[in-house]
Design a protein around this motif. Structure first.
Motif, short mmCIF file in Angstrom:
data_model
loop_
_atom_site.label_atom_id
_atom_site.label_comp_id
_atom_site.label_asym_id
_atom_site.label_seq_id
_atom_site.Cartn_x
_atom_site.Cartn_y
_atom_site.Cartn_z
N LEU A 47 -8.22 7.32 -3.78
CA LEU A 47 -8.07 5.87 -3.69
C LEU A 47 -7.86 5.27 -5.07
O LEU A 47 -8.66 5.48 -5.99
N GLY A 48 -6.79 4.50 -5.23
CA GLY A 48 -6.38 4.03 -6.55
C GLY A 48 -7.12 2.81 -7.04
O GLY A 48 -7.87 2.16 -6.30
N ASP A 49 -6.89 2.47 -8.31
CA ASP A 49 -7.62 1.37 -8.92
C ASP A 49 -6.97 0.02 -8.67
O ASP A 49 -7.42 -1.00 -9.18
N ARG A 50 -5.89 -0.02 -7.85
CA ARG A 50 -5.33 -1.32 -7.49
C ARG A 50 -6.10 -1.98 -6.34
O ARG A 50 -5.89 -3.15 -6.06
N LEU A 82 5.82 3.12 10.27
CA LEU A 82 7.22 3.45 10.57
C LEU A 82 7.87 4.08 9.34
O LEU A 82 7.83 3.52 8.25
N GLY A 83 8.46 5.25 9.52
CA GLY A 83 9.16 5.90 8.42
C GLY A 83 8.21 6.46 7.37
O GLY A 83 7.01 6.68 7.61
N LYS A 84 8.75 6.68 6.19
CA LYS A 84 7.99 7.31 5.11
C LYS A 84 7.11 6.30 4.38
O LYS A 84 7.45 5.12 4.26
N VAL A 85 6.00 6.79 3.87
CA VAL A 85 5.16 6.01 2.96
C VAL A 85 5.86 5.98 1.60
O VAL A 85 6.26 7.02 1.07
N LEU A 114 0.87 -1.17 0.00
CA LEU A 114 0.00 0.00 0.00
C LEU A 114 0.90 1.22 0.00
O LEU A 114 1.92 1.23 0.70
N GLY A 115 0.56 2.25 -0.78
CA GLY A 115 1.42 3.42 -0.79
C GLY A 115 0.77 4.61 -1.47
O GLY A 115 -0.42 4.62 -1.74
N TYR A 116 1.60 5.60 -1.78
CA TYR A 116 1.01 6.83 -2.33
C TYR A 116 0.49 6.65 -3.74
O TYR A 116 -0.36 7.42 -4.20
N ALA A 117 0.91 5.60 -4.46
CA ALA A 117 0.31 5.31 -5.76
C ALA A 117 -1.13 4.84 -5.61
O ALA A 117 -1.89 4.85 -6.58
N SER A 135 1.40 12.05 3.96
CA SER A 135 0.82 12.69 5.14
C SER A 135 0.23 11.67 6.11
O SER A 135 -0.12 12.04 7.24
N TRP A 136 0.15 10.41 5.70
CA TRP A 136 -0.29 9.36 6.63
C TRP A 136 0.84 8.94 7.58
O TRP A 136 0.59 8.19 8.54
N ALA A 137 2.06 9.37 7.35
CA ALA A 137 3.17 8.99 8.23
C ALA A 137 2.85 9.34 9.67
O ALA A 137 2.36 10.43 9.97
N GLY A 138 3.10 8.40 10.57
CA GLY A 138 2.79 8.61 11.98
C GLY A 138 1.44 8.10 12.39
O GLY A 138 1.12 8.07 13.59
N ALA A 139 0.61 7.69 11.43
CA ALA A 139 -0.70 7.11 11.74
C ALA A 139 -0.54 5.62 12.03
O ALA A 139 0.57 5.07 12.02
#
Length: 348
Positions: free
Chosen positions: A339-342, A291-294, A266-269, A275-279
């Motif tokens: 929300l992506g098409d994957r 943990l860390g960057k998306v 799951l990621g920004y694509a 901006s979800w980092a830390g959630a």
């Protein structure tokens, strides 16, 4: 042909909640009937999954933005229930509307003349009462071409309905002046937030969008509307990392002790931005911190609270839209439409 393996991303859609949201908004619309904005693939949730549910619940007026969205809507409802908000860019659009029976929303005198010259038929007309986007200007509503049209719905759009602003009342007053001067069958002003402003804003037809899909545009609607979308991702890798090791790009997280981490596909694509980092993601209500960057296609999570999880197990991204908006600083609209098409969209 060999079938594809199952995807590692799911978007579970609570169709009962979707139907309930439409019924709530229809009730809140008073004597007006609630339609449904289904543009942007039902705000990212999937027209093929959502449109039949909305129609079964009772909706009969559907609004898309682009002509390219029409075929998907036609697969689930008759053409006279579909309107295209962006109107006519040229004769080809007019011909397509006449051939299919879909209703164009005319946004200028030029479009009105184009529709009339193409042979006309039933249409909708948008009037700009202050948002300064699409629609006839107030000083154009007396033009004779409008009397030659078969106007079903006369529309305008509120600019500040999600706030208690004097502009709401100004637009309402302007719209009342419009409907007194332009022949039409029905009138429509309120979007999702506008429905909560009260019966004065309802007229004949309301046009909810965000609220159908679980958004809460005004505090009065909290508790009335239910979450519809539940993003879920499968664990594709589990590993142990030691104290002092970094995670992800730029090693923005350093493990303070040995921990078990998991990777989800799951990621920004997929619309889950950095901006979800830390959630947290969730497993049976247990928080699994990001943990860390998306990354584009991967997120690393701390599995300390759920040590029994294994590769292939599913975890959930909390997606109650008001809370997710506060967490990410994204709007509720962005959270849905990104929300992506994957994601495999599953009705549950």
């Amino acid at each position: 042909m060999t079938s594809l393996p199952p995807p590692s991303l799911r978007l579970d859609l609570d169709t009962g909640a979707l139907a309930s949201n439409w019924r709530v908004l229809d009730r809140m619309s008073g004597t007006a009937k609630a339609g449904a904005a289904i543009k942007a693939d039902c705000y990212g949730l999937g027209a093929a999954q959502c449109l039949p549910i909305l129609r079964e619940a009772g909706a009969r007026d559907f609004f898309v933005a682009h002509w390219s969205e029409v075929p998907g809507a036609l697969a689930h409802c008759p053409p006279d229930e579909i309107a295209v908000l962006h109107g006519l860019m040229g004769r080809q659009d007019a011909d397509f509307a006449r051939q299919t029976g879909v209703r164009p929303v005319l946004n200028s005198l030029q479009q009105a003349r184009l529709w009339h010259d193409a042979g006309g038929g039933v249409c909708h007309v948008m009037v700009d009462t202050g948002i300064n986007r699409l629609g006839l200007a107030m000083d154009e509503i007396g033009d004779p071409i409008l009397a030659k049209l078969g106007i079903d719905v006369l529309l305008s759009h509120l600019a500040c309905a999600d706030e208690d602003e004097p502009m709401n009342a100004r637009q309402l007053d302007a719209f009342r002046k419009v409907i007194a001067k332009v022949p039409h069958r029905r009138a429509s002003l309120a979007n999702s937030a506008g429905i909560a402003l009260g019966s004065d804003y309802g007229f004949d037809l309301t046009r909810p969008g965000l609220a159908l899909y679980g958004g809460v545009p005004r505090p009065e609607m909290a508790g009335e509307l239910r979450q519809v979308a539940y993003p879920k991702a499968a664990l594709i890798n589990i590993r142990q990392i030691e104290a002092g090791e970094g995670v992800g790009y730029n090693a923005t997280f350093t493990a303070p002790k040995p921990i078990c981490v998991g990777v989800v596909s799951l990621g920004y694509a997929d619309g889950i931005l950095r901006s979800w980092a830390g959630a947290n993601l969730l497993s049976d209500d247990r928080a699994l911190p990001i943990l860390g960057k998306v990354s584009m296609d991967m997120i690393v999570i701390d599995l300390s609270a759920a040590p029994e999880l294994k590769e292939g197990d599913w975890v959930e991204l909390p997606y109650y839209l008001p809370d997710a908006a506060q967490q990410t600083s994204l709007s509720q609209y962005e959270l849905l439409t990104l929300l992506g098409d994957r994601f495999r969209r599953d009705a549950v």
